[in-house]
Scaffold this motif. Structure first.
Motif, PDB file in Angstrom:
ATOM      1  N   SER A 298     -19.330  15.680 -10.831  1.00 56.19           N
ATOM      2  CA  SER A 298     -19.061  16.535 -11.982  1.00 56.19           C
ATOM      3  C   SER A 298     -17.574  16.862 -11.983  1.00 56.19           C
ATOM      4  O   SER A 298     -17.070  17.471 -11.023  1.00 56.19           O
ATOM      5  N   ALA A 299     -16.882  16.448 -13.036  1.00 52.87           N
ATOM      6  CA  ALA A 299     -15.443  16.693 -13.104  1.00 52.87           C
ATOM      7  C   ALA A 299     -15.128  18.183 -13.055  1.00 52.87           C
ATOM      8  O   ALA A 299     -14.140  18.602 -12.446  1.00 52.87           O
ATOM      9  N   PHE A 300     -15.966  18.979 -13.685  1.00 56.37           N
ATOM     10  CA  PHE A 300     -15.747  20.427 -13.699  1.00 56.37           C
ATOM     11  C   PHE A 300     -15.783  20.993 -12.285  1.00 56.37           C
ATOM     12  O   PHE A 300     -14.927  21.782 -11.887  1.00 56.37           O
ATOM     13  N   PHE A 301     -16.768  20.574 -11.493  1.00 54.08           N
ATOM     14  CA  PHE A 301     -16.885  21.083 -10.128  1.00 54.08           C
ATOM     15  C   PHE A 301     -15.752  20.566  -9.241  1.00 54.08           C
ATOM     16  O   PHE A 301     -15.324  21.258  -8.316  1.00 54.08           O
ATOM     17  N   VAL A 302     -15.283  19.345  -9.494  1.00 56.59           N
ATOM     18  CA  VAL A 302     -14.136  18.828  -8.740  1.00 56.59           C
ATOM     19  C   VAL A 302     -12.921  19.720  -8.948  1.00 56.59           C
ATOM     20  O   VAL A 302     -12.211  20.082  -7.996  1.00 56.59           O
ATOM     21  N   LEU A 303     -12.684  20.111 -10.179  1.00 56.13           N
ATOM     22  CA  LEU A 303     -11.544  20.985 -10.475  1.00 56.13           C
ATOM     23  C   LEU A 303     -11.750  22.387  -9.902  1.00 56.13           C
ATOM     24  O   LEU A 303     -10.786  23.034  -9.475  1.00 56.13           O
ATOM     25  N   ILE A 304     -12.982  22.856  -9.893  1.00 56.98           N
ATOM     26  CA  ILE A 304     -13.270  24.164  -9.291  1.00 56.98           C
ATOM     27  C   ILE A 304     -12.956  24.142  -7.795  1.00 56.98           C
ATOM     28  O   ILE A 304     -12.314  25.052  -7.249  1.00 56.98           O
ATOM     29  N   ILE A 305     -13.427  23.098  -7.110  1.00 60.76           N
ATOM     30  CA  ILE A 305     -13.172  22.989  -5.667  1.00 60.76           C
ATOM     31  C   ILE A 305     -11.680  22.840  -5.410  1.00 60.76           C
ATOM     32  O   ILE A 305     -11.127  23.441  -4.469  1.00 60.76           O
ATOM     33  N   ARG A 306     -10.999  22.051  -6.217  1.00 63.45           N
ATOM     34  CA  ARG A 306      -9.545  21.891  -6.074  1.00 63.45           C
ATOM     35  C   ARG A 306      -8.839  23.236  -6.213  1.00 63.45           C
ATOM     36  O   ARG A 306      -7.942  23.564  -5.419  1.00 63.45           O
ATOM     37  N   THR A 307      -9.234  24.021  -7.213  1.00 66.13           N
ATOM     38  CA  THR A 307      -8.622  25.334  -7.412  1.00 66.13           C
ATOM     39  C   THR A 307      -8.855  26.234  -6.211  1.00 66.13           C
ATOM     40  O   THR A 307      -7.952  26.983  -5.792  1.00 66.13           O
ATOM     41  N   PHE A 308     -10.037  26.181  -5.645  1.00 63.42           N
ATOM     42  CA  PHE A 308     -10.336  26.988  -4.462  1.00 63.42           C
ATOM     43  C   PHE A 308      -9.454  26.574  -3.296  1.00 63.42           C
ATOM     44  O   PHE A 308      -8.921  27.427  -2.571  1.00 63.42           O
ATOM     45  N   PHE A 309      -9.290  25.269  -3.084  1.00 63.46           N
ATOM     46  CA  PHE A 309      -8.439  24.795  -1.999  1.00 63.46           C
ATOM     47  C   PHE A 309      -7.005  25.300  -2.161  1.00 63.46           C
ATOM     48  O   PHE A 309      -6.363  25.716  -1.192  1.00 63.46           O
ATOM     49  N   ILE A 310      -6.511  25.270  -3.407  1.00 59.93           N
ATOM     50  CA  ILE A 310      -5.113  25.655  -3.647  1.00 59.93           C
ATOM     51  C   ILE A 310      -4.908  27.151  -3.454  1.00 59.93           C
ATOM     52  O   ILE A 310      -3.926  27.587  -2.841  1.00 59.93           O
ATOM     53  N   THR A 311      -5.815  27.956  -3.985  1.00 56.35           N
ATOM     54  CA  THR A 311      -5.605  29.406  -4.023  1.00 56.35           C
ATOM     55  C   THR A 311      -6.071  30.131  -2.763  1.00 56.35           C
ATOM     56  O   THR A 311      -5.652  31.261  -2.523  1.00 56.35           O
TER      57      THR A 311
END
Length: 313
Positions: A165-178
């Motif tokens: 799911s592209a949406f969940f990929v971006l969510i996980i990426r945001t969590f890693f960054i922040t």
């Protein structure tokens, strides 16, 4: 002494500006209580109707307390339990394996694009974001899985289409960054840890809130899916429990609305009677049974995971 006494309240307790007034707190609590009841009451009604006598349901309508208790809906549903048990096994396998593979692959994709020192991070971030906006359509999607991958009547056809799911990929990426400090990663590098070791030993343990949140949504997605069985599966041996319930409901509707079938059964000496209303409710209970126990396992991290990317005060 007076000056000290005047300053003491300012340093003790929480800031009154951050506290809700009693009417506001009562209003919020009342809202969520009412909202919870709105969600729970229909489920209770479905359970009660599924244990009701078909005749009383047709005569009196749905009731929270059955006029006459009956197990005929479940007896009708489980006359041949072999298919239901097999479909349950397919659904459990697809849900567990699909959720685990989804988490692994999405986390492995999200981690590199979250790193500032990865030169192609922007390209691969746009690449996954692009799939949220545009798709090839149903026919090309079907041809890829059936003709190119050969997944017709294959259990992996129920797993692969929902894995990313592209949406969940971006969510996980945001969590890693922040959430994960870059200094921690740099310290691990200095200590000689490789990228895979950093990912497994540091990143994943610190990312349990977002991983649990994504796992919960993926679990619900896999368990509730019936469309993939409709599209890719032609043999009853490989259909999920949701699609099995869907087929049974269509068969019941067909029998209930087809007078020719009823006349043929009566002319053959049979009795045309089955619990059409109550069995639908029983199918709902059978369909949602195991999945309602999934949320407590993720509840510890669920609220924290939903606040991914929030600004901290």
């Amino acid at each position: 002494m007076e000056a000290t006494a005047e300053k003491t309240p300012a340093h003790s307790g929480s800031n009154p500006k951050n506290q809700l007034s009693k009417p506001a707190a009562f209003g919020i609590q009342a809202f969520f209580i009412i909202y919870s009841l709105i969600c729970i009451i229909p489920v209770v009604l479905i359970i009660m109707v599924s244990f009701s006598n078909e005749t009383t349901v047709v005569r009196d309508g749905y009731q929270f307390w059955p006029a006459a208790f009956s197990f005929e809906a479940y007896e009708f549903l489980f006359k041949d339990p072999t298919q239901i048990i097999r479909s349950y096994g397919i659904s459990i396998f697809v849900t567990v394996v699909g959720t685990l593979l989804s988490l692994v692959i999405m986390a492995l994709y999200a981690y590199p694009i979250s790193r500032r020192d990865f030169p192609h991070a922007k390209f691969f971030t746009f690449f996954v974001f692009f799939t949220m906006l545009f798709g090839g359509g149903l026919v090309p999607w079907y041809l890829v899985y059936v003709q190119m991958l050969g997944l017709k009547d294959n259990i992996w056809a129920l797993i692969l289409p929902l894995m990313i799911s592209a949406f969940f990929v971006l969510i996980i990426r945001t969590f890693f960054i922040t959430t994960i400090p870059n200094a921690v990663l740099e310290s691990a590098k200095i200590d000689g840890a490789g990228e895979m070791k950093i990912f497994i030993k540091i990143v994943l343990p610190l990312s349990l809130p977002v991983l649990a949140t994504v796992a919960l949504f993926q679990t619900l997605t896999y368990w509730n899916d019936w469309f993939l069985s409709l599209v890719f599966i032609t043999k009853d041996a490989n259909i999920t429990v949701q699609y099995l319930m869907y087929k049974m409901m269509l068969n019941i509707q067909f029998l209930a609305n087809n007078s020719n079938v009823a006349n043929a059964i009566r002319s053959a000496g049979g009795t045309f009677r089955f619990p059409s209303e109550t069995v639908r409710m029983a199918m709902v209970i059978v369909g949602i049974g195991p999945i309602i126990f999934a949320y407590p396992f993720f509840q510890k991290y669920f609220v924290k995971g939903l606040t991914v990317g929030a600004v901290k005060g």
